[in-house]
Design an enzyme around this catalytic site. Sequence first.
Site, short mmCIF file in Angstrom:
data_model
loop_
_atom_site.label_atom_id
_atom_site.label_comp_id
_atom_site.label_asym_id
_atom_site.label_seq_id
_atom_site.Cartn_x
_atom_site.Cartn_y
_atom_site.Cartn_z
N GLN A 1 19.13 89.77 -21.23
CA GLN A 1 20.51 89.33 -21.29
C GLN A 1 21.46 90.52 -21.08
O GLN A 1 21.30 91.57 -21.69
CB GLN A 1 20.79 88.66 -22.65
CG GLN A 1 22.17 88.02 -22.77
CD GLN A 1 22.39 86.86 -21.80
OE1 GLN A 1 21.46 86.15 -21.42
NE2 GLN A 1 23.63 86.66 -21.38
N LYS B 1 20.22 78.97 -24.05
CA LYS B 1 19.08 78.97 -23.13
C LYS B 1 17.82 78.48 -23.86
O LYS B 1 17.03 77.71 -23.32
CB LYS B 1 18.86 80.38 -22.55
CG LYS B 1 19.94 80.78 -21.55
CD LYS B 1 19.86 82.25 -21.11
CE LYS B 1 21.07 82.60 -20.23
NZ LYS B 1 21.13 84.00 -19.80
N ASP C 1 16.18 85.59 -13.14
CA ASP C 1 17.60 85.81 -12.85
C ASP C 1 17.80 86.16 -11.38
O ASP C 1 18.93 86.14 -10.88
CB ASP C 1 18.13 86.99 -13.69
CG ASP C 1 18.76 86.56 -15.00
OD1 ASP C 1 19.39 85.49 -15.03
OD2 ASP C 1 18.64 87.32 -15.98
#
Length: 298
Positions: free
Chosen positions: A98, A54, A121
């Site tokens: 994460q 990422k 997200d």
Amino acid sequence: MTARILDGKMIANTIRQEVALKVAQFKEKFSKSPKLVAVLVGDDPASQVYVRNKEIACSKAGIESQVLRLECSTTTENLLEILEDLNADDTVHGILVQLPLPTHIDSRAVLDRIEPSKDVDAFSPENVGLMSQGRPRFLPCTPHGVMQLLDRCSIPICGKEVVVVGRSDIVGKPLVMMCLQKTGPAGHDNANATVTCCHSQTTDLGSITRRADVLLVAIGKPNWINAQMVKPGAVVIDIGINRLNDRLVGDVDFDSVSQVACAITPVPGGVGPLTIAMLLENTIRAAQQQQSQTQTSA
Ligand code: GUN
């Protein structure tokens, strides 16, 4: 029949170029950079690789990024305080934590603390609700990647039988919602499907998957879907990433299913690269939204 291979990597590269252009325009216009902060707790090897990828993708798109690497012993309270600081920091446009988090951390409480306007997200209850009502602020990255793939490969789902295998909050459930909408994610018409969702308690899975014109598979079990479970001529999208004997394999038995399907995604190189591309898209979107919010309230 040998299936057409749907090249997710190529589509992801196109989307990344589109994002890079939007980022350059944003920088030019506002003399600042969109910024993403990723929070990584512990030393899970797969998560370390994902977060590193990422970071690299952000850099290539011109997005500033920072990774907060925290000890495995970090507590829920520590993490909530860190998120409060990031929520309040005007230079940070996107925040992601994460997953999975170590088991002693209350993941729900942590995800709920991310400011929804920075929740790239799209896991927060507010963003899930907006998406379900067909007025998304952000779309969750992996399901959005699947919709982009279908769209950009000219695979219409309107009126078709779509079967989703898997009901996770991250992939299965949002996919069901997106395929059900009257219009597709980017305002295109590629939605409006008849959708069935299967899961671990589904009786006679094959009898349902065989009905699918478009089969979307995200169950996290290697090679679970075989050729007998697929209607000849169906489109099969494999969203699984499993490690089997040191190889990455999907949830679909590629070798047999590619003999009956008309189109199929490979693993790796299918849906995976699109997840990161859509994260970049959400980050520039977050920056643009926050910028216009600042201007309206000024
Ligand atoms: N772990 C596996 N997939 C994801 C994802 O899409 N976002 C985050 N934050 N963690 C993940």
